[in-house]
Scaffold this active site. Structure first.
Site, PDB file in Angstrom:
ATOM      1  N   SER A  55       0.847  -1.192   0.000  1.00 53.87           N
ATOM      2  CA  SER A  55       0.000   0.000   0.000  1.00 53.87           C
ATOM      3  C   SER A  55       0.890   1.253   0.000  1.00 53.87           C
ATOM      4  CB  SER A  55      -0.964  -0.033   1.185  1.00 53.87           C
ATOM      5  OG  SER A  55      -2.003   0.896   0.997  1.00 53.87           O
ATOM      6  N   GLU A 149      -8.469  -4.608  -7.264  1.00 60.20           N
ATOM      7  CA  GLU A 149      -8.131  -3.422  -6.471  1.00 60.20           C
ATOM      8  C   GLU A 149      -8.528  -2.113  -7.147  1.00 60.20           C
ATOM      9  OE1 GLU A 149      -4.489  -2.956  -4.358  1.00 60.20           O
ATOM     10  OE2 GLU A 149      -3.821  -4.966  -4.892  1.00 60.20           O
ATOM     11  N   HIS A 179      -6.948  -5.695  -2.241  1.00 61.77           N
ATOM     12  CA  HIS A 179      -5.815  -4.906  -1.746  1.00 61.77           C
ATOM     13  C   HIS A 179      -5.054  -5.654  -0.653  1.00 61.77           C
ATOM     14  CE1 HIS A 179      -3.521  -1.254  -1.107  1.00 61.77           C
ATOM     15  NE2 HIS A 179      -3.775  -1.316   0.191  1.00 61.77           N
TER      16      HIS A 179
END
Length: 214
Positions: A55, A149, A179
């Site tokens: 991330s 995602e 994700h």
């Protein structure tokens, strides 16, 4: 990165992105290159170090290398960017067409988080959004992104940006994955497989950087 530590312990050093109350951009981003310099100052050769993150940490895999290069530091052997939050403008088409199938993110939520993180800085700042960074001269990088995602398009844009600037890179798009799916490795076979693939890539980077150790 904690989720790869299972594959690499005890060789893995984990660093949490700086998040003290009131910390302004780019202070949190500066924290990782500072930690890396500390490893170098302690005598750890750059060729024995690899970066990995997911991330925001996935984006920082790239931006920390950029910062190290800009500071004249030797670069690590390679890195893995997992589900990278690579474009804080959130302009990728998947921000719209994956809105209802990404179980962990919403565009509105990401816009809010970006605003808190940036604290008034521009979303196109290259140290916040590596799709805008000068990435020339970086070591090999793998980008892993889930097909479900919101960040899919921007993750693929980061991969293209690296490749177009002659960075040796590997892109893996995992069908149906969400994700940072790696966190459910004990429940999802694809998560364990992705971690093993990332670990293999990093091992290959280290072997290439240290041929005499192989």
């Amino acid at each position: 990165m904690a989720i790869l530590r299972r594959c690499w312990a005890p060789r893995c050093s984990c660093r949490t992105i700086g998040s003290r109350p009131g910390t302004r951009f780019p202070a949190a981003v500066d924290d990782t290159p500072r930690f890396y310099k500390g490893l170098l100052d302690a005598g750890r050769p750059a060729r024995s170090i690899v970066f990995a993150g997911e991330s925001a940490g996935g984006a920082m895999t790239v931006t920390a290398m950029v910062a190290a290069r800009n500071a004249g530091l030797p670069l690590p052997a390679g890195g893995v960017a997992i589900s990278p939050w690579a474009n804080l403008e959130h302009t990728g088409v998947s921000m719209t067409n994956r809105e209802t199938i990404d179980p962990l993110n919403s565009k509105a939520g990401l816009v809010f988080l970006a605003r808190v993180f940036l604290q008034g800085a521009l979303a196109i700042h290259p140290m916040a959004s590596p799709v805008f960074a000068d990435v020339t001269g970086l070591p090999p990088i793998m980008v892993q992104i889930g097909e479900a995602e919101l960040m899919l398009t921007d993750g693929m844009r980061l991969a293209s940006h690296l490749a177009e600037n002659r960075v040796r890179m590997t892109l893996e798009v995992w069908p149906h994955m969400f994700h940072a799916w790696h966190f459910v490795a004990t429940l999802q076979p694809e998560a364990q497989q992705a971690m093993e693939s990332a670990s293999l890539f990093l091992e290959q980077c280290l072997r290439k950087a240290n041929p005499s150790a192989g």
